[in-house]
Scaffold this active site. Structure first.
Site, PDB file in Angstrom:
ATOM      1  N   CYS A  86       0.836  -1.200   0.000  1.00  0.00           N
ATOM      2  CA  CYS A  86       0.000   0.000   0.000  1.00  0.00           C
ATOM      3  C   CYS A  86       0.870   1.249   0.000  1.00  0.00           C
ATOM      4  O   CYS A  86       2.074   1.185   0.150  1.00  0.00           O
ATOM      5  CB  CYS A  86      -0.909  -0.006   1.220  1.00  0.00           C
ATOM      6  SG  CYS A  86      -1.893  -1.509   1.393  1.00  0.00           S
ATOM      7  N   LYS A  90       2.901  -2.348  -7.443  1.00  0.00           N
ATOM      8  CA  LYS A  90       4.312  -2.192  -7.797  1.00  0.00           C
ATOM      9  C   LYS A  90       5.240  -2.891  -6.812  1.00  0.00           C
ATOM     10  O   LYS A  90       6.173  -3.570  -7.205  1.00  0.00           O
ATOM     11  CB  LYS A  90       4.656  -0.694  -7.860  1.00  0.00           C
ATOM     12  CG  LYS A  90       6.059  -0.405  -8.339  1.00  0.00           C
ATOM     13  CD  LYS A  90       6.218  -0.756  -9.793  1.00  0.00           C
ATOM     14  CE  LYS A  90       7.582  -0.380 -10.329  1.00  0.00           C
ATOM     15  NZ  LYS A  90       7.747  -0.837 -11.714  1.00  0.00           N
TER      16      LYS A  90
END
Length: 825
Positions: free
Chosen positions: A2, A820
């Site tokens: 996150c 990512k």
């Protein structure tokens, strides 16, 4: 996984809420299941929050509509305000030169919720579905404490059971919510806020980066144990983020929190007013049962002063604050006219590759000669008693250092992120083939006299470490794993050292024997990949020598690396699917192989043409067959050997210098690759096949396609095709072959014929003209040394995947279910 953004302070042209929203826009690549923001309302003197499932635009819309409702504006004005909030949050990076930024800031301020203290979150869901309710931030029962969290709390069930017995009420399915209640529980027992945060941190098990907003003291705190948190303080303003990219618009002087550290910042405005609220809700305090109050405990901790950043460790000891200057350009975090960040980052690769080897290839200076490769005349006149620097770009100069970088004065900014070949001429001037015969003779003399040196800043491996190493172990995940497979191939062929590559997720649960003599390399773009870092922590307990290849300073992986870090210098990569970070990792691995070869030979060892190494010799007579010359001599040509010297040959160095130019030439084929992609974007399956050093690139190419287009794709060694995958071949199965002009080319061509005989559609990606009849498509790229070929072969595969995804209309920068940085198991 996150993303966290926090702010405490005052910026005249921006609300604190907009500062956090601006940061969240830069962090959305870290997760996009939901988002939320909590802020201290300056008027009501309490915490308010907004949380929305889905992408960040939903949060922007909700905030704008709330503001419009508060101002009793019409629905049409609400839509205008939504656009204003969006524009205001990115005002510092607005790319439209015609925009009146002062008016935009003013409009944004009037449209924004006013606050001097705010935290925000972008979520990649783990515990609990991505709903409005489960979105961060989470509050305690009193509503005085708000938290956002990145990571996983492994013991949250046990902690939750304890809190439920104390009558805490939970509203979500997440593991993160317990953090706010634990802090509240300690405060209700009489601990100060800072002590409550510290004790809570000690109770948590797992990985966590946390930002905490405490209304009572108008204080913000940050806790790191695993995932990254970066701070920036400018004047009275404090910024907190998961990634430095979210801070660059405000400051390039940052503080990387270390594992086990807690930062506190109590904000006061210019009038010395911290606007503290009353104590935690008394009614709720009366409802909490079985809580032992600590007698005479201070309600306000004196650890931190107003507007002064304080950092302590989990033991309560005050820590030194180290300021780091980030050299990344803030413009790297915007699209700059490209349709997607991934597209932009593909086109940035000439610059990132140049930056990767610039300053790491050094020349020994000669007091009687100067060498330039920029077309200037050679000077053979003696200088003073100092050595003369030889460079690729720019004239030679005098320096007190005995070694100098070969690209002094160059800048990656000179290589534009476009298909323009404006830099081709400048790079061509470095081509040894264009030098006059006198210069070529001089350069050849330099190379073969051992006057080229590989220097890797930050690497702490000693010659003893290298010579005594029985093997090298690479640990990585995803694209970094495929980069490691390429590097394995290079090291084994150049250095003769056995190399093992393993997935972090497998290594951490296996019984793999690790010895103190082993060199272990962790490879991660972010430096926060949970599986890789957990595996490296196990290795560290075994006292092995650890280095890392990483893009992010201050990340967890870099702190675990007891023998140094090779930074990729790729700059921020926003697109979830790795592009420039992957090719930069491969380049750094190649430089590592050259460095290991150099140190092995300088230690009196030699490597022969059959790959045998670590044969102790006296003098420099051994190893004369170490150089494989000519591409037909084997898959690793272009590296020369001469006894105990590194022996980098003319051809390899020339190919290295030309690498950015050759990537630009491939980028110039963008439209042609797009046209080929248009033929195949409706396919449902793909095979990617390669041999030798190109096999890992087949794996990476297949991964790129499946990540962003959602087409099923698999990579295989070409020779394995007939051992199973050939059963899938029919007229609907496209097969991408990676074909290089070396000893394995005839073998690969035989595999192509086998596919054609079964009606398969063959796309050949080749660095020569293979002259094969019946190919569906041919993508021809420039030739280079075999060691460097994986980088060139990667770029067209990235473009191919990008265009297929664009034709399919998928979300290229934020593909579904991905994030990512994988900071959870």
């Amino acid at each position: 996984m996150c993303g966290i953004m926090g702010f405490a302070g005052t910026i005249p042209e921006e609300s604190g809420v907009l500062v956090v929203l601006n940061g969240l826009k830069k962090l959305e690549y870290r997760g996009y299941d939901s988002s939320g923001i909590a802020y201290f309302d300056s008027d009501d003197k309490k915490i308010k929050y907004v949380k929305k499932s889905g992408k960040l635009i939903n949060l922007f819309t909700e905030i704008a509509e709330i503001q419009c409702k508060n101002q009793c504006l019409t629905n049409s004005t609400a839509h205008d305000n939504i656009n204003t909030v969006n524009a205001s949050a990115d005002v510092n990076k607005n790319e439209n030169k015609n925009v009146d930024k002062d008016k935009l800031r003013s409009a944004g301020k009037s449209a924004a919720i006013q606050s001097s203290l705010a935290i925000g979150h972008i979520r990649w869901a783990t515990h609990g579905k991505p709903t409005d309710e489960n979105a961060h931030p989470h509050l305690d029962c009193s509503g005085e404490i708000a938290i956002v969290h990145n990571g996983i709390i492994e013991n949250y069930i046990q902690l939750k059971e304890k809190l439920l017995k104390n009558n805490h009420i939970f509203k979500t399915e997440t593991d993160s919510e317990i953090i706010a209640h634990l802090i509240e529980d300690h405060i209700l027992k009489g601990d100060s806020f800072s002590e409550s945060v510290r004790k809570t941190s000690l109770e948590l098990r797992g990985s966590f980066a946390i930002a905490i907003l405490y209304a009572k003291e108008k204080t913000i705190a940050a806790v790191k144990f695993g995932p990254p948190l970066v701070l920036a303080k400018k004047g009275k303003n404090l910024f907190i983020a998961s990634d430095v990219s979210a801070l660059l618009g405000y400051s390039n002087e940052v503080i990387y929190l270390k594992n086990g550290e807690i930062a506190y910042y109590r904000y006061e405005d210019d009038d010395g007013n911290n606007n503290s609220t009353d104590n935690i809700n008394d009614a709720h305090a009366n409802d909490i049962k079985k809580i032992d109050t600590v007698s005479n405990a201070s309600k306000l901790d004196k650890l931190y002063n107003s507007n002064k950043l304080e950092i302590i460790n989990f033991k309560g000891k005050k820590q030194k604050i180290d300021i780091n200057v980030v050299k990344w350009d803030a413009s790297k975090t915007v699209k700059s006219g490209f349709s997607h960040f991934m597209q932009k980052e593909i086109f940035e690769q000439p610059a990132t590759i140049l930056e990767g080897f610039n300053s790491r290839v050094l020349f020994k200076k000669d007091s009687h000669r100067q060498v330039t490769l920029n077309g200037a005349k050679n000077s053979h006149e003696p200088s003073d008693s100092s050595d003369a620097l030889s460079g690729i770009n720019g004239s030679s100069s005098v320096s007190t250092s005995s070694w100098s970088n070969g690209l002094s004065g160059s800048s990656p900014d000179k290589l534009t992120s476009s298909i323009s070949l404006s830099n081709r001429d400048a790079l061509r001037n470095s081509d040894l083939s264009t030098c006059d015969s006198q210069k070529q003779a001089l350069i050849k003399d330099l190379y073969h006299s051992g006057n080229v040196k590989i220097s890797l800043e930050g690497l702490k491996l000693t010659k003893k470490d290298i010579v005594s190493a029985g093997r090298i172990i690479f640990i990585a995940c995803g694209s970094s794993y495929y980069a490691s497979l390429v590097i394995k191939n290079v090291i084994e062929n150049l250095c003769g050292l056995p190399v093992i590559v393993d997935y972090g997720s497998e290594f951490r649960y296996g019984k793999f024997p690790v010895m103190e003599s082993d060199i272990v390399v962790g490879v991660s773009q972010s430096g926060e990949t949970a599986d890789t870092n957990s595996a490296i922590e196990i290795v560290k307990e075994k006292k092995a020598k650890i280095i890392s290849i990483c893009n992010v300073p201050g990340s967890q992986l870099t702190t675990l690396s007891n023998k140094g870090v090779i930074y990729t210098h790729a700059g921020p990569e926003i697109g979830v699917a790795s592009t420039k970070a992957f090719t930069s990792q491969v380049l750094c691995g190649i430089l590592l192989a050259l460095y290991l070869r150099q140190e092995i030979m300088n230690a009196g060892m030699y490597i022969n043409g059959d790959g045998n190494t670590n044969i102790k010799i006296n003098g420099c007579e051994g190893g004369k067959n170490g150089g494989i010359t000519g591409k037909d001599a084997g898959i690793f040509s272009g590296i020369g050997g001469n006894g105990n010297r590194a022996g980098i040959s003319d051809k390899f160095f020339n190919d290295l210098v030309e690498l950015p130019q050759k990537i630009e030439e491939i980028l110039a084929f963008n439209e042609s690759i797009k046209n080929i992609a248009n033929k195949y974007y409706k396919s449902t399956n793909f095979l990617y096949l390669g041999r030798g050093i190109l096999y890992p690139i087949a794996l990476e190419g297949a991964l790129k396609l499946k990540e962003i287009s959602y087409i099923h794709a698999e990579g295989y060694p070409s020779g394995e095709m007939k051992h199973g995958p050939i059963a899938l071949i029919d007229e609907n199965m496209p097969v991408m072959f990676l074909l290089s002009n070396n000893l394995l080319a005839p073998k690969t061509i035989s595999n192509i014929e086998e596919i054609k005989a079964r009606g398969g559609r063959v796309i050949a990606l080749a660095d020569y003209d293979p002259n094969i009849d019946g190919l569906s498509d041919l993508i021809k790229i420039p030739d280079t040394s075999e060691i460097l070929s994986p980088i060139l072969f990667t770029v067209p595969l990235q473009l191919f995947a990008y265009h297929i995804a664009a034709f399919k209309g998928t979300d290229i920068d934020q593909p579904r279910n991905l994030a990512k940085s994988v900071t959870v198991e």
